[in-house]
Design an enzyme around this catalytic site. Sequence first.
Site, PDB file in Angstrom:
ATOM      1  N   PHE A  18      46.407  31.023  41.034  1.00  0.00           N
ATOM      2  CA  PHE A  18      47.762  31.303  41.541  1.00  0.00           C
ATOM      3  C   PHE A  18      47.751  32.415  42.600  1.00  0.00           C
ATOM      4  CE2 PHE A  18      51.655  33.910  40.065  1.00  0.00           C
ATOM      5  CZ  PHE A  18      52.488  33.362  41.023  1.00  0.00           C
ATOM      6  N   ILE A  66      31.317  33.304  37.656  1.00  0.00           N
ATOM      7  CA  ILE A  66      30.974  34.737  37.741  1.00  0.00           C
ATOM      8  C   ILE A  66      30.223  35.215  36.500  1.00  0.00           C
ATOM      9  CG2 ILE A  66      32.823  35.337  39.371  1.00  0.00           C
ATOM     10  CD1 ILE A  66      34.268  36.662  36.913  1.00  0.00           C
ATOM     11  N   SER A  91      43.514  34.485  32.309  1.00  0.00           N
ATOM     12  CA  SER A  91      44.714  35.291  32.582  1.00  0.00           C
ATOM     13  C   SER A  91      45.900  35.043  31.651  1.00  0.00           C
ATOM     14  CB  SER A  91      45.161  35.033  34.034  1.00  0.00           C
ATOM     15  OG  SER A  91      45.665  33.717  34.164  1.00  0.00           O
ATOM     16  N   THR A 106      34.325  36.301  30.686  1.00  0.00           N
ATOM     17  CA  THR A 106      34.672  36.234  32.118  1.00  0.00           C
ATOM     18  C   THR A 106      35.171  37.585  32.628  1.00  0.00           C
ATOM     19  OG1 THR A 106      35.125  33.878  32.157  1.00  0.00           O
ATOM     20  CG2 THR A 106      36.305  35.222  33.773  1.00  0.00           C
ATOM     21  N   GLU A 145      49.477  45.450  32.543  1.00  0.00           N
ATOM     22  CA  GLU A 145      49.427  45.316  31.074  1.00  0.00           C
ATOM     23  C   GLU A 145      48.400  46.245  30.440  1.00  0.00           C
ATOM     24  OE1 GLU A 145      49.722  41.326  29.532  1.00  0.00           O
ATOM     25  OE2 GLU A 145      50.519  40.595  31.416  1.00  0.00           O
ATOM     26  N   TYR A 168      43.744  39.937  26.144  1.00  0.00           N
ATOM     27  CA  TYR A 168      43.730  39.822  27.607  1.00  0.00           C
ATOM     28  C   TYR A 168      43.773  41.206  28.256  1.00  0.00           C
ATOM     29  CZ  TYR A 168      45.776  39.471  32.296  1.00  0.00           C
ATOM     30  OH  TYR A 168      46.035  39.637  33.640  1.00  0.00           O
ATOM     31  N   PRO A 223      61.797  27.200  25.516  1.00  0.00           N
ATOM     32  CA  PRO A 223      61.423  28.200  24.509  1.00  0.00           C
ATOM     33  C   PRO A 223      61.538  29.626  25.044  1.00  0.00           C
ATOM     34  CG  PRO A 223      59.453  27.178  25.446  1.00  0.00           C
ATOM     35  CD  PRO A 223      60.624  26.526  26.113  1.00  0.00           C
ATOM     36  N   TYR A 225      60.654  33.519  23.650  1.00  0.00           N
ATOM     37  CA  TYR A 225      60.001  34.231  22.551  1.00  0.00           C
ATOM     38  C   TYR A 225      60.927  35.314  21.990  1.00  0.00           C
ATOM     39  CZ  TYR A 225      55.424  32.299  24.002  1.00  0.00           C
ATOM     40  OH  TYR A 225      54.374  31.472  24.320  1.00  0.00           O
TER      41      TYR A 225
HETATM   42  N1  LIG Z   1      49.673  36.398  37.196  1.00  0.00           N
HETATM   43  C1  LIG Z   1      50.111  37.652  37.170  1.00  0.00           C
HETATM   44  O1  LIG Z   1      51.306  37.883  37.008  1.00  0.00           O
HETATM   45  C2  LIG Z   1      49.146  38.798  37.383  1.00  0.00           C
HETATM   46  C3  LIG Z   1      49.659  40.085  37.524  1.00  0.00           C
HETATM   47  C4  LIG Z   1      48.761  41.152  37.772  1.00  0.00           C
HETATM   48  C5  LIG Z   1      47.405  40.913  37.866  1.00  0.00           C
HETATM   49  N2  LIG Z   1      46.935  39.641  37.706  1.00  0.00           N
HETATM   50  C6  LIG Z   1      45.475  39.441  37.837  1.00  0.00           C
HETATM   51  O2  LIG Z   1      45.273  38.685  39.025  1.00  0.00           O
HETATM   52  C7  LIG Z   1      44.157  37.830  38.875  1.00  0.00           C
HETATM   53  C8  LIG Z   1      44.555  36.399  39.187  1.00  0.00           C
HETATM   54  O3  LIG Z   1      45.590  36.001  38.299  1.00  0.00           O
HETATM   55  P1  LIG Z   1      46.227  34.530  38.390  1.00  0.00           P
HETATM   56  O4  LIG Z   1      47.539  34.575  37.718  1.00  0.00           O
HETATM   57  O5  LIG Z   1      46.110  34.038  39.774  1.00  0.00           O
HETATM   58  O6  LIG Z   1      45.189  33.740  37.452  1.00  0.00           O
HETATM   59  P2  LIG Z   1      44.917  32.179  37.358  1.00  0.00           P
HETATM   60  O7  LIG Z   1      44.610  31.939  35.915  1.00  0.00           O
HETATM   61  O8  LIG Z   1      45.989  31.385  38.017  1.00  0.00           O
HETATM   62  O9  LIG Z   1      43.590  31.981  38.239  1.00  0.00           O
HETATM   63  C9  LIG Z   1      42.327  32.434  37.827  1.00  0.00           C
HETATM   64  C10 LIG Z   1      41.280  31.754  38.687  1.00  0.00           C
HETATM   65  O10 LIG Z   1      39.999  32.268  38.327  1.00  0.00           O
HETATM   66  C11 LIG Z   1      39.092  31.181  38.190  1.00  0.00           C
HETATM   67  N3  LIG Z   1      38.080  31.544  37.194  1.00  0.00           N
HETATM   68  C12 LIG Z   1      38.290  31.798  35.877  1.00  0.00           C
HETATM   69  N4  LIG Z   1      37.138  32.061  35.260  1.00  0.00           N
HETATM   70  C13 LIG Z   1      36.168  32.016  36.213  1.00  0.00           C
HETATM   71  C14 LIG Z   1      34.773  32.228  36.191  1.00  0.00           C
HETATM   72  N5  LIG Z   1      34.119  32.514  35.052  1.00  0.00           N
HETATM   73  N6  LIG Z   1      34.077  32.116  37.354  1.00  0.00           N
HETATM   74  C15 LIG Z   1      34.717  31.797  38.518  1.00  0.00           C
HETATM   75  N7  LIG Z   1      36.036  31.569  38.585  1.00  0.00           N
HETATM   76  C16 LIG Z   1      36.771  31.683  37.443  1.00  0.00           C
HETATM   77  C17 LIG Z   1      39.938  30.010  37.731  1.00  0.00           C
HETATM   78  O11 LIG Z   1      39.317  28.754  38.025  1.00  0.00           O
HETATM   79  C18 LIG Z   1      41.229  30.242  38.514  1.00  0.00           C
HETATM   80  O12 LIG Z   1      41.188  29.599  39.766  1.00  0.00           O
HETATM   81  C19 LIG Z   1      43.643  38.016  37.449  1.00  0.00           C
HETATM   82  O13 LIG Z   1      42.552  38.894  37.499  1.00  0.00           O
HETATM   83  C20 LIG Z   1      44.811  38.649  36.719  1.00  0.00           C
HETATM   84  O14 LIG Z   1      44.366  39.483  35.672  1.00  0.00           O
HETATM   85  C21 LIG Z   1      47.769  38.584  37.466  1.00  0.00           C
END
Ligand SMILES: NC(=O)c1ccc[n+]([C@@H]2O[C@H](COP(=O)([O-])OP(=O)(O)OC[C@H]3O[C@@H](n4cnc5c(N)ncnc54)[C@H](O)[C@@H]3O)[C@@H](O)[C@H]2O)c1
Length: 362
Positions: A18, A66, A91, A106, A145, A168, A223, A225
């Site tokens: 995302f 990774i 995530s 991961t 978080e 997480y 839903p 929570y």
């Molecule tokens: N979504 C939020 O609101 C939010 C807010 C703050 C920080 N973050 C951080 O931002 C980052 C991205 O979040 P997101 O919501 O886009 O997550 P997401 O789950 O949409 O995307 C994660 C991506 O990482 C890839 N991935 C997972 N494990 C992997 C591995 N072992 N090797 C290679 N690729 C791998 C997945 O294929 C996916 O494309 C995360 O580190 C998350 O902690 C997210």
Amino acid sequence: MLPEPNQCCVMVTGGAGFIGSAVIRQLIADQYAAIINVDVLTYAGNESTLTKESAYPGYRHERTDIRDAGAIRELLDCYHPDAIMHLAAESHVDRSIDGPGDFINTNIHGTYNLLEAVRAEDERRATESDAPAARIRFHHISTDEVFGSLGATGLFHEDSSYQPNSPYSASKAASDHLVRAWGETFGINAVVSNCSNNYGPYQYPEKLIPVVIHQAMAGNPIPVYGKGDNIRDWLFVDDHARALVMVMSRGQSGRTYNIGGDAERTNLEVVETICRELDEISPRTEGRYSDLITFVKDRPGHDFRYAIDASRIKNELGWQPQERFETGIQRTIEWYLNNQQWVEEVGGKQSSSIRLGLGGPR
Ligand SMILES: NC(=O)c1ccc[n+]([C@@H]2O[C@H](COP(=O)([O-])OP(=O)(O)OC[C@H]3O[C@@H](n4cnc5c(N)ncnc54)[C@H](O)[C@@H]3O)[C@@H](O)[C@H]2O)c1
């Protein structure tokens, strides 16, 4: 100092997710010369998220895990990136309650592998060059978080103490600490950013906002929570992506930056806002979308409130969010309604539609 964007190679981990995909769109808009997307494509990562972007001349996708230290080392040997933006992670909090192992592997071991690969590459550059060699800029993307839960008042600052409450957030906290330690001990050129909840296009349809839109349009129970009174700060994903590229390119080494949208809402307010928008855009034949709201058992350890003081990034780097929640949520709803095919395509990789994250003793 990093080279100018048109000379600069940036490696993005998790670029098919995302936020990572929004970062890649921002790097393309800023005309970065080379953008290497390192993404193994878990259930949450999808190539269809980057259909247009994959035509950019400097774009490459490496389907690499990774968790594989050797493969990561080879990638750095091959591309010699100037910067790494590290977003790859497990995530979803509810999944971390049902199965913490993937989060440990991961989020913690994966980050460790990247840090060690950066350290080795920095050392290689230093020994091979007579002049002081540029170290790789390592930008670790994290979450608010890690700071735990706030009461009714107060904000998270960069120096707030870490009190993660879910597997997480504990795994992200651990990875933040590794990045800090590798900066202090080994001189890695690292920056960390901690951001609040993101929303916008291409969010995997298991997170709150896409779930609500999908359930409402299907006429299914929506839903919520507990009582829906947990408070989150919401930031439109493109505003986060702009902030991240600023931090990667201009953030001070060794520093952390909090990023937030000044848009606190209870979960119930978010759900009701979406229902009201849908009543306007696509009215139901009978009743209102809010009639579908159903309160379900709360998530264990559910943090009550997150809120961010983002004054450092605003003052030091001149960043400001551009999207207000009211307009951002409209854009998001319209995007999901117009991109049902994407939702169906990526949702098909989801292993289960049962309620996740109820926890309890094993
Ligand atoms: N979504 C939020 O609101 C939010 C807010 C703050 C920080 N973050 C951080 O931002 C980052 C991205 O979040 P997101 O919501 O886009 O997550 P997401 O789950 O949409 O995307 C994660 C991506 O990482 C890839 N991935 C997972 N494990 C992997 C591995 N072992 N090797 C290679 N690729 C791998 C997945 O294929 C996916 O494309 C995360 O580190 C998350 O902690 C997210």
